[in-house]
Write an enzyme that holds these catalytic residues in place. Structure first.
Site, PDB file in Angstrom:
ATOM      1  N   ILE A 155       2.535 -31.063   8.700  1.00  0.00           N
ATOM      2  CA  ILE A 155       3.557 -31.494   9.663  1.00  0.00           C
ATOM      3  C   ILE A 155       4.946 -31.168   9.145  1.00  0.00           C
ATOM      4  CG2 ILE A 155       4.573 -33.540  10.760  1.00  0.00           C
ATOM      5  CD1 ILE A 155       1.663 -34.687  10.860  1.00  0.00           C
ATOM      6  N   ILE A 230       8.789 -40.283  10.433  1.00  0.00           N
ATOM      7  CA  ILE A 230       7.624 -40.109  11.308  1.00  0.00           C
ATOM      8  C   ILE A 230       6.335 -40.165  10.474  1.00  0.00           C
ATOM      9  CG2 ILE A 230       8.714 -38.812  13.211  1.00  0.00           C
ATOM     10  CD1 ILE A 230       6.586 -36.871  11.021  1.00  0.00           C
ATOM     11  N   ARG A 232       4.907 -42.912   7.624  1.00  0.00           N
ATOM     12  CA  ARG A 232       4.349 -44.255   7.729  1.00  0.00           C
ATOM     13  C   ARG A 232       5.423 -45.285   7.372  1.00  0.00           C
ATOM     14  NH1 ARG A 232       0.895 -42.749  10.508  1.00  0.00           N
ATOM     15  NH2 ARG A 232      -1.350 -42.750  10.213  1.00  0.00           N
ATOM     16  N   GLU A 261       3.580 -52.849  12.189  1.00  0.00           N
ATOM     17  CA  GLU A 261       3.441 -52.524  13.624  1.00  0.00           C
ATOM     18  C   GLU A 261       2.448 -53.473  14.288  1.00  0.00           C
ATOM     19  OE1 GLU A 261       2.495 -48.345  13.777  1.00  0.00           O
ATOM     20  OE2 GLU A 261       4.242 -47.839  12.588  1.00  0.00           O
ATOM     21  N   HIS A 279       5.603 -45.547  17.643  1.00  0.00           N
ATOM     22  CA  HIS A 279       4.551 -44.748  16.992  1.00  0.00           C
ATOM     23  C   HIS A 279       3.885 -43.790  17.996  1.00  0.00           C
ATOM     24  CE1 HIS A 279       1.530 -44.839  13.413  1.00  0.00           C
ATOM     25  NE2 HIS A 279       1.547 -43.653  13.983  1.00  0.00           N
TER      26      HIS A 279
HETATM   27  P1  NDP Z   1      -0.536 -33.278   4.655  1.00  0.00           P
HETATM   28  O1  NDP Z   1      -1.550 -33.860   3.738  1.00  0.00           O
HETATM   29  O2  NDP Z   1      -0.688 -31.870   5.109  1.00  0.00           O
HETATM   30  O3  NDP Z   1       0.912 -33.384   3.985  1.00  0.00           O
HETATM   31  C1  NDP Z   1       1.334 -34.469   3.231  1.00  0.00           C
HETATM   32  C2  NDP Z   1       2.435 -33.972   2.291  1.00  0.00           C
HETATM   33  O4  NDP Z   1       3.002 -35.087   1.618  1.00  0.00           O
HETATM   34  C3  NDP Z   1       1.927 -33.000   1.236  1.00  0.00           C
HETATM   35  O5  NDP Z   1       2.812 -31.935   1.166  1.00  0.00           O
HETATM   36  C4  NDP Z   1       1.945 -33.815  -0.055  1.00  0.00           C
HETATM   37  O6  NDP Z   1       2.258 -32.955  -1.152  1.00  0.00           O
HETATM   38  C5  NDP Z   1       3.068 -34.807   0.223  1.00  0.00           C
HETATM   39  N1  NDP Z   1       2.823 -36.054  -0.518  1.00  0.00           N
HETATM   40  C6  NDP Z   1       1.729 -36.811  -0.499  1.00  0.00           C
HETATM   41  N2  NDP Z   1       1.861 -37.868  -1.311  1.00  0.00           N
HETATM   42  C7  NDP Z   1       3.073 -37.755  -1.856  1.00  0.00           C
HETATM   43  C8  NDP Z   1       3.784 -38.544  -2.803  1.00  0.00           C
HETATM   44  N3  NDP Z   1       3.242 -39.648  -3.347  1.00  0.00           N
HETATM   45  N4  NDP Z   1       5.014 -38.158  -3.146  1.00  0.00           N
HETATM   46  C9  NDP Z   1       5.543 -37.040  -2.609  1.00  0.00           C
HETATM   47  N5  NDP Z   1       4.920 -36.251  -1.699  1.00  0.00           N
HETATM   48  C10 NDP Z   1       3.693 -36.618  -1.339  1.00  0.00           C
HETATM   49  O7  NDP Z   1      -0.474 -34.264   5.878  1.00  0.00           O
HETATM   50  P2  NDP Z   1       0.128 -33.999   7.340  1.00  0.00           P
HETATM   51  O8  NDP Z   1       1.378 -33.210   7.204  1.00  0.00           O
HETATM   52  O9  NDP Z   1      -0.930 -33.520   8.247  1.00  0.00           O
HETATM   53  O10 NDP Z   1       0.476 -35.521   7.755  1.00  0.00           O
HETATM   54  C11 NDP Z   1       1.444 -36.244   7.009  1.00  0.00           C
HETATM   55  C12 NDP Z   1       1.506 -37.692   7.432  1.00  0.00           C
HETATM   56  O11 NDP Z   1       2.183 -37.821   8.668  1.00  0.00           O
HETATM   57  C13 NDP Z   1       0.165 -38.382   7.683  1.00  0.00           C
HETATM   58  O12 NDP Z   1      -0.463 -38.796   6.482  1.00  0.00           O
HETATM   59  C14 NDP Z   1       0.563 -39.561   8.545  1.00  0.00           C
HETATM   60  O13 NDP Z   1       0.845 -40.686   7.749  1.00  0.00           O
HETATM   61  C15 NDP Z   1       1.841 -39.081   9.224  1.00  0.00           C
HETATM   62  N6  NDP Z   1       1.632 -38.928  10.676  1.00  0.00           N
HETATM   63  C16 NDP Z   1       2.342 -39.729  11.536  1.00  0.00           C
HETATM   64  C17 NDP Z   1       2.153 -39.622  12.892  1.00  0.00           C
HETATM   65  C18 NDP Z   1       2.916 -40.489  13.842  1.00  0.00           C
HETATM   66  O14 NDP Z   1       2.413 -40.752  14.941  1.00  0.00           O
HETATM   67  N7  NDP Z   1       4.122 -40.925  13.515  1.00  0.00           N
HETATM   68  C19 NDP Z   1       1.193 -38.674  13.471  1.00  0.00           C
HETATM   69  C20 NDP Z   1       0.539 -37.865  12.479  1.00  0.00           C
HETATM   70  C21 NDP Z   1       0.755 -38.005  11.134  1.00  0.00           C
HETATM   71  P3  NDP Z   1       1.763 -33.310  -2.645  1.00  0.00           P
HETATM   72  O15 NDP Z   1       0.314 -33.646  -2.539  1.00  0.00           O
HETATM   73  O16 NDP Z   1       2.075 -32.091  -3.444  1.00  0.00           O
HETATM   74  O17 NDP Z   1       2.597 -34.472  -3.071  1.00  0.00           O
END
Ligand code: NDP
Length: 320
Positions: A155, A230, A232, A261, A279
């Site tokens: 995303i 957007i 969590r 929420e 959301h």
């Molecule tokens: P991805 O797993 O593709 O991307 C998550 C990214 O976050 C990765 O680049 C990861 O990189 C980074 N990340 C994870 N943990 C950490 C951390 N502790 N510190 C720093 N960076 C971190 O997921 P998506 O992009 O598909 O989705 C992302 C999130 O968006 C979902 O988990 C969900 O919570 C949220 N979402 C919200 C929606 C809404 O309705 N508002 C709808 C859909 C999704 P790295 O592992 O290198 O740290």
């Protein structure tokens, strides 16, 4: 042949529920009492769970379903599920990635523009019959601004692509640097906040990110800074955010997600310089249908072909 029995823990799209009823014996349990009754009567026979983000599939539930094989979540975020415990118990967890990426990225850009240019407030102004009075110019703009993305995953990348198209510079922070993008990598969240004008959170929820965006981050973002979430709500210290918005530590915020929420703090509701969405980042019929189909495909894929479609990172696949 007897159909596998699955627990529907969390409300699903009607079409998904219908499909699941064809393939499985379903036990619907949306409230705590109903869930308890299903576990007592059928817990030993339940082999799958269809969950949604608003239903916790925690340690207690997983351990009380001794023959559980798969938890299929509706949504890409699965911080509602104890995925590590599931993995320890050989339970597969699946989510719904990719099919919602563009919709969520569109919403993020919409929220960003609404917040920077105060579009909700402008609409309230018009509806209140104030058009004849001159509308105050906005302090915020996206011209010559740098977007800092916390969580450049599927995303985050789609948001970055769109942000570049509207003329913003992009930089990001993840735990690890990406080799296949040219955006500057910033090695800490605090530095990212210092380095950008708009901080946008698209990182997952859960323990690893809980409360990471707190007072120090808002201070680093500064009085002209905009915060967009957007990802969590659990990633943000909401009390610190409210204080930062009240005392001008940051300029404004656009939020699609909240800590508790559907309860949104009254202090946020009373503020004019925030944009608040319930959301809805993925909430179009088109995208929710695609998510529902993928949730069904994960369950039928496992029970009919022995292969889930989109297992999460904690579920190593294929199994060794
Ligand atoms: P991805 O797993 O593709 O991307 C998550 C990214 O976050 C990765 O680049 C990861 O990189 C980074 N990340 C994870 N943990 C950490 C951390 N502790 N510190 C720093 N960076 C971190 O997921 P998506 O992009 O598909 O989705 C992302 C999130 O968006 C979902 O988990 C969900 O919570 C949220 N979402 C919200 C929606 C809404 O309705 N508002 C709808 C859909 C999704 P790295 O592992 O290198 O740290």
């Amino acid at each position: 042949m007897q159909k596998p029995e699955i627990l529907i823990a969390g409300r699903l799209m009607p079409a998904a529920l219908e499909s699941l009823k064809h393939a499985f014996t379903v036990h619907e349990a949306y409230e705590t009492d109903a869930l308890e009754a299903v576990i007592q009567a059928s817990g030993e026979r339940i082999r799958g769970v269809a969950s949604s983000p608003f239903r916790s599939v925690n340690r207690d539930l997983i351990l009380r379903l001794p023959n559980l094989e798969i938890i299929a979540n509706f949504g890409v975020g699965y911080d509602n599920i104890d995925a590590s415990l599931a993995a320890e118990n050989d339970v597969i967890v699946t989510n719904t990635p990719d099919v919602l990426t563009d919709e969520v990225a569109d919403t993020a850009i919409g929220l960003l523009i609404m917040t920077a240019r105060e579009l909700s407030a402008a609409e309230r102004w018009l509806r209140a019959g104030n058009w004849q009075k001159s509308y105050p110019l906005t302090r915020g703009t996206l011209r010559d601004k740098r977007l800092g993305i916390f969580g450049l995953g599927r995303i985050g990348r789609a948001i970055a692509h769109r942000a570049q198209a509207i003329g913003m510079e992009v930089c990001y922070h993840n735990r690890s640097r990406l080799r296949d993008v040219n955006y500057p990598y910033i090695s800490s969240l605090r530095e990212l906040a210092t380095h950008c004008d708009v901080l946008l959170c698209a990182a997952p929820g859960g323990e690893a990110t809980r409360g990471l965006i707190g007072p120090d981050i808002f201070e680093a973002l500064g009085p002209d800074g905009i915060f967009i979430n957007i990802g969590r709500g659990s990633t943000v210290d909401e009390t610190a955010l409210i204080k930062a918005l009240k005392d001008g530590t940051i300029m404004s915020a656009g939020l699609d997600v909240f800590e508790d929420e559907p309860n949104v703090p009254a202090e946020l509701l009373a503020m004019d310089h925030v944009v608040l969405l319930p959301h809805v980042a993925s909430a179009s019929q088109h995208t929710r249908n695609a998510m529902a189909q993928l949730q069904v495909d994960n369950l039928t894929g496992w029970f009919e072909k022995g292969a889930p479609v989109t297992p999460v990172a904690e579920t190593p696949w294929p199994r060794s």
